[in-house]
Every structure is written in C-alpha cells, then in structure tokens.
Design a protein around this motif. Structure first.
Motif, mmCIF file in Angstrom:
data_model
loop_
_atom_site.group_PDB
_atom_site.id
_atom_site.type_symbol
_atom_site.label_atom_id
_atom_site.label_comp_id
_atom_site.label_asym_id
_atom_site.label_seq_id
_atom_site.Cartn_x
_atom_site.Cartn_y
_atom_site.Cartn_z
ATOM 1 N N ALA A 168 0.845 -1.195 0.000
ATOM 2 C CA ALA A 168 0.000 0.000 0.000
ATOM 3 C C ALA A 168 0.882 1.246 0.000
ATOM 4 O O ALA A 168 1.953 1.271 0.624
ATOM 5 N N PHE A 169 0.426 2.285 -0.676
ATOM 6 C CA PHE A 169 1.185 3.521 -0.795
ATOM 7 C C PHE A 169 0.211 4.688 -0.929
ATOM 8 O O PHE A 169 -0.999 4.500 -1.128
ATOM 9 N N VAL A 170 0.743 5.891 -0.802
ATOM 10 C CA VAL A 170 -0.075 7.103 -0.822
ATOM 11 C C VAL A 170 0.196 7.871 -2.104
ATOM 12 O O VAL A 170 1.358 8.084 -2.482
ATOM 13 N N VAL A 171 -0.886 8.291 -2.766
ATOM 14 C CA VAL A 171 -0.807 9.167 -3.938
ATOM 15 C C VAL A 171 -1.824 10.286 -3.731
ATOM 16 O O VAL A 171 -3.020 10.015 -3.587
ATOM 17 N N SER A 172 -1.336 11.508 -3.653
ATOM 18 C CA SER A 172 -2.215 12.678 -3.465
ATOM 19 C C SER A 172 -3.153 12.501 -2.282
ATOM 20 O O SER A 172 -4.345 12.828 -2.355
ATOM 21 N N GLY A 173 -2.644 11.972 -1.203
ATOM 22 C CA GLY A 173 -3.413 11.850 0.022
ATOM 23 C C GLY A 173 -4.337 10.657 0.098
ATOM 24 O O GLY A 173 -5.006 10.467 1.118
ATOM 25 N N GLN A 174 -4.390 9.829 -0.946
ATOM 26 C CA GLN A 174 -5.250 8.653 -0.947
ATOM 27 C C GLN A 174 -4.407 7.375 -0.948
ATOM 28 O O GLN A 174 -3.275 7.362 -1.445
ATOM 29 N N THR A 175 -4.984 6.316 -0.383
ATOM 30 C CA THR A 175 -4.271 5.050 -0.258
ATOM 31 C C THR A 175 -4.592 4.126 -1.415
ATOM 32 O O THR A 175 -5.763 3.827 -1.680
ATOM 33 N N PHE A 176 -3.553 3.677 -2.104
ATOM 34 C CA PHE A 176 -3.677 2.725 -3.199
ATOM 35 C C PHE A 176 -2.801 1.519 -2.886
ATOM 36 O O PHE A 176 -1.997 1.533 -1.955
#
Length: 466
Positions: A145-153
């Motif tokens: 899991a990682f963060v892109v623009s404040g969202q978790t993907f």
C-alpha cells in the motif's frame, strides 16, 4: 642466523608493532564500514572490498588497548580476507634481523578474540527458503500500500520487484506524455519513471524527489517505475475483505486502472487496488515502454540468467538492514495503543491485536543497540512469521524493497559472536560500497523467544532469592 622473513611494521595507539608479512594481501585507506550489532567489541563491521565482504577488526581493541586514528586497513589472508585497522603502516621489510617493533601473533589474537561459526551455521546461512502456510496464501491477497495525493492505493506485491527512492535527476524523454517524468538509471537499466498521480487524474507533483518512492513494476517482461508520495504498508487482506469496484467508479479519468477495493477494518481507510495489466495498457505507459524497450531488452538479456531474491529493507537510525520478503507477513504503522506486559522484558513493547490474533511487539532499536529515533519518526511494525512463530518488530521506517541478484549475496564473514548470528548474509549494492546486513528470520524469531524466556526466568530467580 635467523631465517629471512617478511615483516610489516605498523603503528597502533601510538605504539610500534611488527606483524608477520607472509599473509599480507594489501593496505588500504579506511572506507565506509557497516556496523554488525552484537558483534565482538573488536569487530567494527564489514566493508566492501571490490565486491567482496571484508570484516573490519580494530587491532587496538583486539589487543585490549585504546584505539588511535585507525586510518589504514591492513588486509590479511586468515582463512579468508580480514581487515585490521591500524593508525599507520611504516614499512614492509624482508630482513634476517629481529622485529623492529613489538611482535604480534595475529592468528592467536583472532582465534581468542572471536568465536568461529560452526560449520552447521555456515551451511544454514546458505539461503533457506521461507514460505507462508498454504492456507494463508490461498485465503489472503498480499499487497503493498502507498499514498498518492493523500489517498491510499495498493498493488499486488508479487508484481512489484523493487521499491526505490526517487532519483534526484532523471533523463527527460522527448515528446513524452506529461505523466512521464523521465528515465532513471537503475542498476545499468533505463527505467521509465511515471507519475501515478498524473495517471490517476490527480495533480502532477513533478519530479521533486523529497521522500517519494518508485515502485518498479513488471508486466509481460516490461518494467516501469511508478512514483508514489510514500510507502504505507505491506498488508494481507482476506478475499472476503476485497470488493469489486462499483461500475460508476470506472467512468472517471484514471479510475479504469482500479481492480478492486480493499477494506482494512479498524477504522482505517479503504484501499484502492490497482490493476497492473490496465496500468500497462494506459496509452502513456504503453508508449513509453515501447520507446524504451530496445535499451531495456538489451540490458535484460545480460541479466536473464541471474536469480533474484527480494528483501524488505528497513531503517534503524542511520543503518539499514534487510529481511527476506517471504518471511514478512505484513508491515503496518505502530498503533498508538499497545497493550503493555506487566513486568515484561524492556525490549518487548507489548501486544497488539492483529485481526483477532495477539502479536508480541519487540523494539528492534534496543535489540540492535540503535540510537533512539527522532520524535518526527513514525515507526513501522514488521510482522514476521516463520512456522508457528510470529512477532512484530518495531523499526524507524521501511525504506525499500530490493531485488538482489544471487552473485551480489555473500555469507557473513566467519568472524562473529553468538549475538550476531542473526545476520546470515550480506547484500552488496554495487560500486558505491553499499552493504546491507541480511537477517535470518528463523534466528531472529528464535532469539527473541529465547531472550523473553530467559528474562522471565531471571526475574523469577531474583524474586525467589529476595
């Protein structure tokens, strides 16, 4: 008359000593040394000697005296290369006269100052594959899991071959899509680096490298680097906690790359699971892969026979260590609430509830004698499982996932102590001299269990004699 022999005269702690020169290999300047926690006092660590792992020993400490400047490394052949730190090397003579300084028996000092590893230990240090129970693999999906623009993907962990720091400089690609940040030289391979934010329809943060990570993803022989703001966790989700993406969410820009939605539970945010085939089918990704495929294939052909092994790399202070990814059940943030153990060992932080199962949490800083972390550090817990043993180890950060070729792995030097047996191999990261000590997960868990039992027994003995 004395027989002619080679004599090496050195300075250690302001005193002059003479070593037998027959085993001398070379003399070097002191370079970067990777510390080995719990090693013997004289073993300062290991260094990179043209791709080989060289144990570095303080000759002053070996003799029980105060170290001096220790600016030079005398490399000797003592059942393998050993580097002795000295202040200076005065001369190498072939003489039929006696020694010009106090003679030292290096073989005797090394034998008395170090505990040699048993042959069984060395054999065990050749890689032992660690696999999760079959029922766990079948019932759960392993994700990073990682963060892109404040969202978790998230992406399937088996599709990610490495996680690296975003390089400060990238080579621009002419006429490329705005999502393509450029090419990075990753171990002599031209890797296209693409902004996940731009692919998913968020504002592109550009190529500012501060704190950002590149997930190297492979699909059908092609590789790209996908840039995320930060790595969150490695997690295992039950298939029952993974839902299909609602059709309405598949209509927006960037959302077609979604494969499923994961529910972490415990009030934690939903995880948007990305589809690797759909990411590679994206027009920007596809065009970039095609444009760079000739260079990538040329380099890939040179390494196609190399077996790769993956490691989770974590930080403790300024030092880095690696664990085989097969033994890592998941990585999570250290919960704010940890159940403390009354009168438990100081290195046991407590117990957490991991989806209904109690997991002991061990402070690895104390275990490895690492300095206290800065207040700004948000610790992570690496949950390690081998057989029936499971424990969580608190570290400062999980910084990378590395794929290391078999010829870049070496067994730890035979000079060791009982406490440092947890390190069974060393990864050589290349010409920059970077070495990462690799941990035997079985030894890590077994020693933690043994030390907990020993601590409890010692407390009981103390209480009985009070």
């Amino acid at each position: 008359m004395s027989s002619v022999q080679r004599q090496l005269t050195v300075v250690v702690g302001g005193q002059t000593y003479t070593l037998a020169g027959d085993q001398l290999v070379e003399v070097l300047r002191r370079s970067r040394i990777t510390r080995v926690p719990h090693g013997p006092p004289a073993l300062l660590g290991v260094s990179n000697l043209r791709g080989a792992v060289l144990p570095i020993v303080s000759l002053a400490r070996l003799m029980g005296s105060a170290p001096g400047s220790e600016e030079r490394v005398v490399v000797l052949d003592h059942s393998g290369a050993v580097g002795l730190l000295v202040d200076a090397v005065l001369r190498l003579d072939e003489s039929d006269v006696g020694p010009t300084g106090q003679p030292i028996d290096i073989a005797a000092l090394l034998e008395s100052g170090f505990k040699r590893q048993a042959a069984g230990t060395a054999n065990r240090q050749q890689h032992n594959a660690v696999s999760a129970p079959a029922e766990t693999v079948a019932a759960q999906r392993v994700l990073i899991a990682f963060v892109v623009s404040g969202q978790t993907f998230a992406l399937p962990l088996d599709a990610v071959i490495a996680v690296l720091r975003l390089p400060e400089t990238l080579t621009l690609v002419a006429d490329a899509d705005a999502a393509v940040l450029g090419l990075a030289n990753v171990r002599d391979r031209a890797l296209p680096v693409i902004s996940l934010a731009a692919l998913l329809g968020f504002a592109n943060a550009g190529n500012n490298s501060a704190g950002r990570r590149v997930l190297v993803v492979e699909h059908e022989g092609a590789q790209v680097g996908l840039v995320a703001d930060a790595i969150e966790t490695i997690l295992r989700l039950d298939e029952a906690a993974i839902d299909m993406v609602p059709p309405i969410l598949q209509r927006g820009r960037g959302q077609a790359e979604l494969d499923a939605i994961g529910r972490q539970g415990g009030g934690r945010p939903l995880v948007s699971i990305l589809s690797v085939p759909r990411l590679f089918a994206n027009a920007a990704v596809e065009a970039t892969v095609m444009a760079t495929s000739n260079e990538a294939n040329r380099v890939a052909d040179a390494h196609i026979t190399q077996r790769q092994e993956q490691f989770v790399v974590f930080d403790l202070g300024e030092e880095r260590y690696g664990l085989p990814i097969a033994a890592v059940q998941e990585v999570l943030r250290l919960p704010e609430s940890v159940t403390r153990l009354p009168n438990g060992p100081s290195f046991v932080s407590g117990i957490i509830n991991l989806r209904g199962r109690p997991v002991p949490i061990i402070d690895q800083r104390q275990r490895f004698d690492a300095p206290a972390a800065a207040d700004a550090v948000q610790p992570r817990v690496i949950v390690v499982t081998v057989g029936t043993l499971t424990a969580g180890f608190v570290v400062d950060a999980v910084s990378e996932i590395l794929s290391v070729a078999a010829d870049s792995l070496a067994v730890t030097p035979s000079l060791s102590s009982e406490g440092s047996a947890v390190f069974n191999r060393v990864a050589n990261l290349g010409a920059d001299g970077g070495l990462i000590l690799l941990i035997d997960p079985q030894e890590l868990l077994s020693r933690a269990e043994q030390d907990v039992i020993a601590d409890i027994a010692a407390r009981q003995d103390a209480a009985g004699t009070a």
